[in-house]
Design an enzyme around this catalytic site. Structure first.
Site, mmCIF file in Angstrom:
data_model
loop_
_atom_site.group_PDB
_atom_site.id
_atom_site.type_symbol
_atom_site.label_atom_id
_atom_site.label_comp_id
_atom_site.label_asym_id
_atom_site.label_seq_id
_atom_site.Cartn_x
_atom_site.Cartn_y
_atom_site.Cartn_z
ATOM 1 N N ASN A 219 17.341 -8.662 67.274
ATOM 2 C CA ASN A 219 16.501 -8.316 66.198
ATOM 3 C C ASN A 219 17.367 -7.880 64.938
ATOM 4 O OD1 ASN A 219 16.641 -5.310 66.091
ATOM 5 N ND2 ASN A 219 15.750 -5.616 67.955
ATOM 6 N N ARG A 220 16.723 -7.640 63.964
ATOM 7 C CA ARG A 220 17.668 -7.381 62.775
ATOM 8 C C ARG A 220 17.862 -5.913 62.431
ATOM 9 N NH1 ARG A 220 14.901 -9.824 57.457
ATOM 10 N NH2 ARG A 220 16.554 -8.869 56.542
#
Ligand code: CTP
Length: 416
Positions: A219-220
């Site tokens: 994920n970011r």
């Protein structure tokens, strides 16, 4: 809903940067560069000894301003009084044992110490010295005296010192010094020592769930918010355990123990082992909800006959497990990065998550409002299980961290 206070929109402020006579002065050139690039007017005041390590031309070139150091230079401008009176922040790095002693005694025998006496703005002293000097009762006492007066004396980092020595007393990295200075410019009372004697566990970053030897589900999350929480907690006196998932480009916060993990299951194990002894746990990490059911041991090749080779299973919910077995009095904080949808806005999602998870506090970030991921600033709401909701002002992630710790401290039972 309560408002947590405004942030000054104009970032350009007047900073006095005092330089003590230690070898770490060379690292402060980078601090100066970062502060001037952020738009601040920085007046450098080195001690005479500091100039034996880094000369005045370096400070003048980097600040774009003349360097002041003697008490008898520019006498008509009364710099020994004016510099301190007109500053928004006085930052001293490196602060040597000698400078700490002189500041604690209110000496005014050079321009830097005179400036410390006239400053009415926040003062941040960043120590750097050998471990024996940092731990000497005289230094410990001087630090205590200064902190009682409201001066922020930063916790030094541990690690390599001059020569072959290693231990507590290393100057924190320039990025960390700038982060603390920026925080104090936004909020002068952001770093009280109110977590002294407390142990806090913080998770940061984003887990990676392997698909095969070369790919993962991720994920970011950069980990910056979790690191800011750790940094601020350590500077407020806490013993900090930081459980970090994929945050390799971030500098370890001074004074924190950093434990690196990769997957959600690694994170579960480390957090649940550390949490029973903690006064507070903050789950700032983005933990993957799913993982590939059966990670391949060889690289998965694309195959027209199997265009969808992934099958996923649910990961453990670390926050829920924590809450199930938490000791009495422990404060647990969750984070939620939300987008609104056709039925509910971000806050409504946040309120539902707080009720569903059952934590004491939930920080809600709106994804897509410029904050949350891969940037240095953040904004959001702090929701409490007693129904109190505070809108957090936009600012550096350390500012949001300071409001989270205020709320945690308000809930902690007095220590015995
Ligand atoms: N969290 C956790 N373990 C997970 C997923 C999330 O501990 N497997 C924690 C996060 O660290 C965060 C909080 O739970 O503090 C909320 O995370 P979020 O992903 O927003 O919540 P979810 O329960 O996964 O809900 P959603 O369906 O909205 O993703």
């Amino acid at each position: 809903m309560t408002q947590a206070g405004p942030v000054r929109p104009d970032p350009s402020r007047r900073i006095v940067l005092g330089i003590g006579g230690g070898i770490a002065a060379y690292k402060v050139c980078e601090v100066l560069r970062r502060l001037t690039e952020a738009g601040h007017e920085v007046r450098v005041v080195p001690t005479e000894t500091a100039l034996r390590f880094v000369g005045a031309p370096t400070w003048e070139a980097l600040s774009g301003l003349p360097v002041h150091h003697g008490l008898f230079a520019d006498v008509p401008e009364v710099p020994h009084v004016r510099l301190g009176q007109t500053a928004d922040l006085v930052l001293v790095a490196p602060t040597t044992a000698d400078l700490l002693a002189r500041a604690a005694h209110g000496r005014a025998d050079d321009l830097l110490c005179a400036t410390l006496l006239t400053a009415r703005c926040p003062v941040l002293l960043v120590p750097a010295m050998h471990t024996e000097m940092w731990e000497h009762p005289a230094t410990v006492h001087n630090v205590e005296v200064l902190r009682c007066r409201g001066t922020v004396v930063a916790q030094p980092a541990s690690g390599r010192l001059t020569g072959a020595d290693s231990g507590a007393g290393r100057l924190p990295e320039p990025a960390e010094i700038v982060e603390l200075a920026t925080l104090l410019l936004h909020r002068a009372d952001a770093l009280p020592r109110d977590l002294t004697g407390r142990h806090v566990v913080i998770s940061a970053g984003g887990t990676h769930e392997p698909l095969d030897p070369v790919r993962y589900l991720g994920n970011r999350s950069s980990g910056r918010q979790g690191y800011a929480l750790a940094r601020v907690a350590a500077q407020r006196g806490a013993q900090v355990t930081l459980v970090a998932a994929h945050t390799a480009d971030l500098t370890d916060p001074a004074g924190a123990e950093v434990i690196r993990v990769s997957t959600a299951r690694d994170m579960r194990k480390v957090v649940l082992t550390a949490a029973p002894h903690a006064d507070a746990v903050v789950m700032a990490a983005a933990v993957a909800d799913f993982r590939p059911a059966d990670p391949a041991s060889d690289k998965i090749k694309k195959s027209p006959s199997d265009p969808d080779p992934l099958s996923l299973v649910l990961n453990p919910d670390v926050l829920l497990e924590l809450l199930r077995c938490r000791p009495t009095g422990q404060v647990v904080v969750g984070f939620a990065a939300e987008t609104g949808d056709s039925e509910r806005d971000v806050l409504t999602h946040g309120r539902a998550k707080l009720a569903r998870k059952g934590c004491d506090l939930l920080v809600v970030n709106a994804v897509g409002r410029g904050g949350a991921f891969e940037v240095d600033h953040n904004t959001g709401w702090l929701l409490s299980d007693d129904g109190v909701e505070a809108e957090l002002p936009e600012g550096p992630k350390s500012l949001l961290a300071s409001y989270v710790w205020d709320a945690v401290v308000a809930r902690l039972e007095p220590s015995s």
